[in-house]
Write a protein that holds these residues in place. Structure first.
Motif, PDB file in Angstrom:
ATOM      1  N   ALA A 159      16.397  97.687  48.484  1.00 52.35           N
ATOM      2  CA  ALA A 159      17.799  98.345  49.358  1.00 52.35           C
ATOM      3  C   ALA A 159      16.970  99.601  49.566  1.00 52.35           C
ATOM      4  O   ALA A 159      16.763 100.420  48.618  1.00 52.35           O
ATOM      5  CB  ALA A 159      18.717  97.752  49.296  1.00 52.35           C
ATOM      6  N   LYS A 160      17.776 100.135  50.735  1.00 50.71           N
ATOM      7  CA  LYS A 160      17.845 102.111  50.320  1.00 50.71           C
ATOM      8  C   LYS A 160      19.378 101.986  51.036  1.00 50.71           C
ATOM      9  O   LYS A 160      19.828 101.394  51.644  1.00 50.71           O
ATOM     10  CB  LYS A 160      16.711 102.222  52.069  1.00 50.71           C
ATOM     11  CG  LYS A 160      15.441 102.066  51.665  1.00 50.71           C
ATOM     12  CD  LYS A 160      14.088 103.016  52.548  1.00 50.71           C
ATOM     13  CE  LYS A 160      13.050 102.400  52.169  1.00 50.71           C
ATOM     14  NZ  LYS A 160      11.834 102.538  53.297  1.00 50.71           N
ATOM     15  N   ASN A 161      19.581 103.491  51.042  1.00 49.79           N
ATOM     16  CA  ASN A 161      21.343 103.859  51.292  1.00 49.79           C
ATOM     17  C   ASN A 161      20.846 104.328  52.507  1.00 49.79           C
ATOM     18  O   ASN A 161      20.601 104.383  53.214  1.00 49.79           O
ATOM     19  CB  ASN A 161      21.764 104.760  50.739  1.00 49.79           C
ATOM     20  CG  ASN A 161      20.773 105.737  50.098  1.00 49.79           C
ATOM     21  OD1 ASN A 161      20.039 106.058  51.059  1.00 49.79           O
ATOM     22  ND2 ASN A 161      20.998 106.714  49.456  1.00 49.79           N
ATOM     23  N   ARG A 162      22.142 105.073  52.579  1.00 51.44           N
ATOM     24  CA  ARG A 162      22.305 104.925  53.981  1.00 51.44           C
ATOM     25  C   ARG A 162      21.353 106.135  54.539  1.00 51.44           C
ATOM     26  O   ARG A 162      21.216 106.430  55.959  1.00 51.44           O
ATOM     27  CB  ARG A 162      23.456 105.143  54.678  1.00 51.44           C
ATOM     28  CG  ARG A 162      23.521 106.584  53.987  1.00 51.44           C
ATOM     29  CD  ARG A 162      25.960 106.728  54.637  1.00 51.44           C
ATOM     30  NE  ARG A 162      26.532 105.527  53.491  1.00 51.44           N
ATOM     31  CZ  ARG A 162      27.615 105.440  53.517  1.00 51.44           C
ATOM     32  NH1 ARG A 162      28.655 106.624  54.401  1.00 51.44           N
ATOM     33  NH2 ARG A 162      28.380 104.324  53.113  1.00 51.44           N
ATOM     34  N   LYS A 171      26.393  96.325  48.121  1.00 56.53           N
ATOM     35  CA  LYS A 171      24.721  96.551  48.719  1.00 56.53           C
ATOM     36  C   LYS A 171      23.482  97.685  48.701  1.00 56.53           C
ATOM     37  O   LYS A 171      22.957  98.433  47.968  1.00 56.53           O
ATOM     38  CB  LYS A 171      24.364  95.479  50.145  1.00 56.53           C
ATOM     39  CG  LYS A 171      25.493  97.336  50.961  1.00 56.53           C
ATOM     40  CD  LYS A 171      25.030  96.553  53.030  1.00 56.53           C
ATOM     41  CE  LYS A 171      25.683  97.360  53.677  1.00 56.53           C
ATOM     42  NZ  LYS A 171      25.738  96.945  55.078  1.00 56.53           N
ATOM     43  N   GLN A 172      24.662  99.093  48.883  1.00 56.04           N
ATOM     44  CA  GLN A 172      23.858 100.082  48.132  1.00 56.04           C
ATOM     45  C   GLN A 172      24.283 100.983  46.824  1.00 56.04           C
ATOM     46  O   GLN A 172      24.068 101.947  46.016  1.00 56.04           O
ATOM     47  CB  GLN A 172      24.551 100.959  48.672  1.00 56.04           C
ATOM     48  CG  GLN A 172      24.379 100.471  50.633  1.00 56.04           C
ATOM     49  CD  GLN A 172      24.847 101.613  52.026  1.00 56.04           C
ATOM     50  OE1 GLN A 172      24.599 102.798  51.753  1.00 56.04           O
ATOM     51  NE2 GLN A 172      23.744 101.317  52.747  1.00 56.04           N
ATOM     52  N   LYS A 173      24.922 100.480  45.928  1.00 56.41           N
ATOM     53  CA  LYS A 173      25.933 100.525  44.490  1.00 56.41           C
ATOM     54  C   LYS A 173      25.997  99.193  44.471  1.00 56.41           C
ATOM     55  O   LYS A 173      26.227  98.878  44.138  1.00 56.41           O
ATOM     56  CB  LYS A 173      27.182 101.726  44.913  1.00 56.41           C
ATOM     57  CG  LYS A 173      27.256 103.009  43.257  1.00 56.41           C
ATOM     58  CD  LYS A 173      27.966 103.701  43.462  1.00 56.41           C
ATOM     59  CE  LYS A 173      28.711 104.433  42.279  1.00 56.41           C
ATOM     60  NZ  LYS A 173      29.053 105.473  42.663  1.00 56.41           N
ATOM     61  N   LYS A 215      17.527  95.206  43.827  1.00 59.02           N
ATOM     62  CA  LYS A 215      18.008  94.546  45.854  1.00 59.02           C
ATOM     63  C   LYS A 215      19.229  93.039  45.601  1.00 59.02           C
ATOM     64  O   LYS A 215      19.485  93.081  44.301  1.00 59.02           O
ATOM     65  CB  LYS A 215      16.627  94.030  46.332  1.00 59.02           C
ATOM     66  CG  LYS A 215      16.949  92.741  47.763  1.00 59.02           C
ATOM     67  CD  LYS A 215      15.218  92.233  48.347  1.00 59.02           C
ATOM     68  CE  LYS A 215      15.916  92.245  50.126  1.00 59.02           C
ATOM     69  NZ  LYS A 215      16.188  92.991  50.378  1.00 59.02           N
ATOM     70  N   GLN A 220      22.215  91.863  41.519  1.00 59.88           N
ATOM     71  CA  GLN A 220      21.165  92.201  41.805  1.00 59.88           C
ATOM     72  C   GLN A 220      19.841  92.359  40.975  1.00 59.88           C
ATOM     73  O   GLN A 220      20.252  92.142  39.528  1.00 59.88           O
ATOM     74  CB  GLN A 220      21.754  93.819  42.274  1.00 59.88           C
ATOM     75  CG  GLN A 220      22.653  93.213  43.265  1.00 59.88           C
ATOM     76  CD  GLN A 220      23.820  95.513  43.055  1.00 59.88           C
ATOM     77  OE1 GLN A 220      23.731  95.129  41.965  1.00 59.88           O
ATOM     78  NE2 GLN A 220      24.079  95.654  44.100  1.00 59.88           N
ATOM     79  N   LEU A 278      17.039 102.343  46.551  1.00 57.96           N
ATOM     80  CA  LEU A 278      17.885 102.203  45.618  1.00 57.96           C
ATOM     81  C   LEU A 278      17.409 101.667  44.380  1.00 57.96           C
ATOM     82  O   LEU A 278      17.783 101.631  42.855  1.00 57.96           O
ATOM     83  CB  LEU A 278      18.988 101.638  46.254  1.00 57.96           C
ATOM     84  CG  LEU A 278      19.972 101.949  47.078  1.00 57.96           C
ATOM     85  CD1 LEU A 278      20.779 101.365  47.832  1.00 57.96           C
ATOM     86  CD2 LEU A 278      20.251 103.398  46.648  1.00 57.96           C
ATOM     87  N   ASN A 327      28.814  93.534  51.530  1.00 61.15           N
ATOM     88  CA  ASN A 327      28.901  95.184  52.204  1.00 61.15           C
ATOM     89  C   ASN A 327      29.131  95.937  51.185  1.00 61.15           C
ATOM     90  O   ASN A 327      28.436  97.726  51.084  1.00 61.15           O
ATOM     91  CB  ASN A 327      30.113  95.079  53.396  1.00 61.15           C
ATOM     92  CG  ASN A 327      30.068  94.447  54.499  1.00 61.15           C
ATOM     93  OD1 ASN A 327      28.189  94.463  54.633  1.00 61.15           O
ATOM     94  ND2 ASN A 327      29.826  93.452  54.913  1.00 61.15           N
TER      95      ASN A 327
END
Length: 571
Positions: free
Chosen positions: A348-351, A171-173, A359, A339, A356, A168
């Motif tokens: 992967a994509k951000n919110r 996953k986005q950075k 992955k 990653q 991004l 968590n």
């Protein structure tokens, strides 16, 4: 149940109303938890004193170390083990805080993946039961205080929750990672600082001090224990967690989440550094290298106050996406976390739906696979002269257990490669047994070729087939991380019983039975807790022609299973 009512201990132990006792003790623990949450120290101490004097709590403490615990047949320095029902009741009656302790018995166990051995200090059964009792009183108080990203040796939390927290966080950075391990954490904890941090009643203080200072007997010689907590003690993991409590808060104080301003204008946002800990293994995550280097210095200073230090060989700074000083990604609790740069279709994509360009993948680490192969190979070598059924019975629990542990991550490729490797090992085993036979003969004898089921290693018995478990048959299912500061003592049984069947190390049959029983033990009627030891029971025993099918199976507490089995045999 008073002392006067205990006339025939041999029958009274199994007739104790465990459901009533469990509810009474949990009610006290829940009240301790709630009082600790609101900072009511006076109420916490009063309730702890009540619990420690409770006959119900003493019975449960004795049951846990003499029936539920895997080490119930391991003796301490007094040689006492495997207590009878009568001896258990006698132990309950004399289970009182004395402020004294016998030395622990030193045994050495192999350390996974190394040639080193880990020392365990085994207390006497009396001390183990007393530690279980004291732990029941202290644990709810500290569960209300512990930091949200502490996962090791805590009820209702697991290694998979720690890995989920890391996923968590990254996953986005992509982030830098301080991957660290505390050197000989259990062996070097400062006793005086730990006792001061506990802030407990004088009687409990003296008892814990006696356990810490009891010494250890190794090769019939007594060695003093001036520091550390004995690995092998029931209360030791809790004491270690109490010692390390505060690490996460210290990092957040140094690097909090805040907005960045220039000339009166907001120009960005700086995330807080995140510390995620499982026992003495931890990682710190941040997107700035300079911040992580400062975190390493701060944590080293914090640990030195406790007589602890980071282990240089297992402490490094790496990055989740790019190579940093030759390091890329990191291993944590047997998982490899990193990653990968990918195209927009795999990214992967951000919110907000922005691509991004990378992955995050978590897989079994190379070291975990290597250790697993080594263990399987040892089993095959040890059973070179055993029957096929014996070999399968030895291999299946190891295969299933390892596969279930890694069933929450990207493991399909590793599973397939392991199954291919296993086929070659089993083929060599079969050829060694029959060096003069043809490969065709061997294939038909040890695999299900002639039954049209392909290369499945199985006993070719006409009445029943015992086959090898395959890694790749384990379904991959995402683990749902425990919510924030949730605790087993908050009393939300709907939430906690639903999580039991979702645990990655719960096999399919157990999971289905837990769902069918709605998280309850049909024998005592209590909800299962994650710390409970569970066993599968045949409702109609196999000895009385009961079938091994779902409608004849149920999940029971181990102690409930013991009681039911005794009644089944008596009828």
């Amino acid at each position: 149940m008073s002392k006067a009512r205990i006339k025939n201990p041999m029958t009274e132990w199994k007739n104790i109303p465990w459901r009533k006792l469990e509810r009474k003790v949990f009610k006290l623990q829940k009240r301790i938890f709630k009082a600790s949450e609101r900072g009511d120290v006076k109420t916490v101490r009063r309730l702890q004193k009540t619990l420690l004097r409770s006959w119900s709590a003493k019975c449960i403490a004795v049951r846990r170390v003499t029936q539920d615990n895997q080490g119930k047949k391991t003796a301490g320095v007094d040689g006492v083990k495997s207590l009878s029902p009568e001896a258990r009741l006698k132990l309950v009656e004399r289970l009182t805080i004395t402020g004294k302790s016998k030395p622990t018995r030193r045994i050495w166990i192999p350390k996974p993946g190394t040639e080193e051995k880990r020392p365990l200090g085994i207390p006497t059964i009396f001390d183990r039961a007393l530690q279980a009792l004291v732990k029941m009183a202290l644990e709810p108080e500290w569960e209300a205080k512990f930091e949200p990203n502490s996962y090791g040796f805590r009820p209702g939390r697991s290694a998979h929750d720690a890995v989920g927290a890391i996923f968590n966080a990254i996953k986005q950075k992509a982030k830098y990672v301080l991957d660290a391990d505390i050197a000989k954490c259990f062996d070097r904890i400062d006793h005086s600082k730990l006792l001061a941090k506990l802030k407990i009643a004088p009687t409990i203080h003296r008892q814990i001090k006696a356990w810490l200072k009891a010494g250890v007997i190794d090769s019939r010689k007594l060695f003093p224990t001036d520091e550390g907590t004995p690995q092998g003690g029931v209360i030791s993991p809790l004491l270690a967690n109490i010692t390390l409590h505060g690490m996460e808060e210290r990092i957040k104080q140094a690097f909090p989440s805040r907005d960045v301003w220039e000339n009166g204008k907001k120009v960005g946002h700086r995330n807080s550094a995140q510390l995620i800990r499982y026992a003495d293994d931890f990682v710190i995550l941040h997107d700035e290298l300079a911040v992580l280097k400062q975190c390493q210095k701060i944590i080293s200073e914090w640990l030195s106050e406790w007589g602890l230090e980071l282990k240089p060989s297992k402490t490094r700074i790496t990055h989740t996406l790019h190579t940093h000083e030759g390091n890329l990604g990191f291993d944590f609790l047997g998982f490899s976390i990193r990653q990968y740069l990918v195209g927009k279709h795999q990214s992967a994509k951000n919110r907000y739906g922005k691509i991004l360009g990378f992955k995050t993948l978590i897989k079994p680490s190379k070291e975990s696979i290597k250790r697993h192969r080594k263990k399987l190979k040892q089993i095959i070598q040890v059973h070179r002269a055993s029957t096929q059924v014996t070999l399968i019975n030895e291999l299946n629990p190891v295969i299933t257990g390892w596969s279930n542990y890694f069933s929450t991550v990207v493991s399909s490729d590793a599973y397939s490669k392991l199954d291919n490797w296993m086929y070659q090992q089993l083929k060599n085993w079969a050829i060694h047994r029959h060096p003069l036979k043809s490969q065709y003969w061997i294939a038909n004898k040890y695999w299900l070729i002639d039954r049209g089921k392909g290369w499945r290693f199985a006993s070719n018995n006409k009445d029943s087939i015992k086959s090898i478990s395959l890694h790749r048959e384990t379904p991959i299912e995402r683990h749902i991380k425990v919510q924030g500061n949730r605790s087993l003592f908050d009393g939300d049984w709907v939430y906690w019983s639903s999580r039991m069947g979702q645990h990655p190390e719960t096999n399919k049959r157990t999971s289905m039975l837990l769902k069918k029983q709605r998280g309850k033990c049909p024998y005592c009627g209590l909800y299962f807790r994650e710390s409970d030891v569970l066993e599968i029971d045949h409702i109609i025993p196999r000895s009385k022609r009961g079938k091994d099918e779902y409608k004849n199976l149920q999940i029971l507490h181990r102690h409930c299973h013991d009681t039911k089995t005794a009644i089944d045999l008596a009828v």
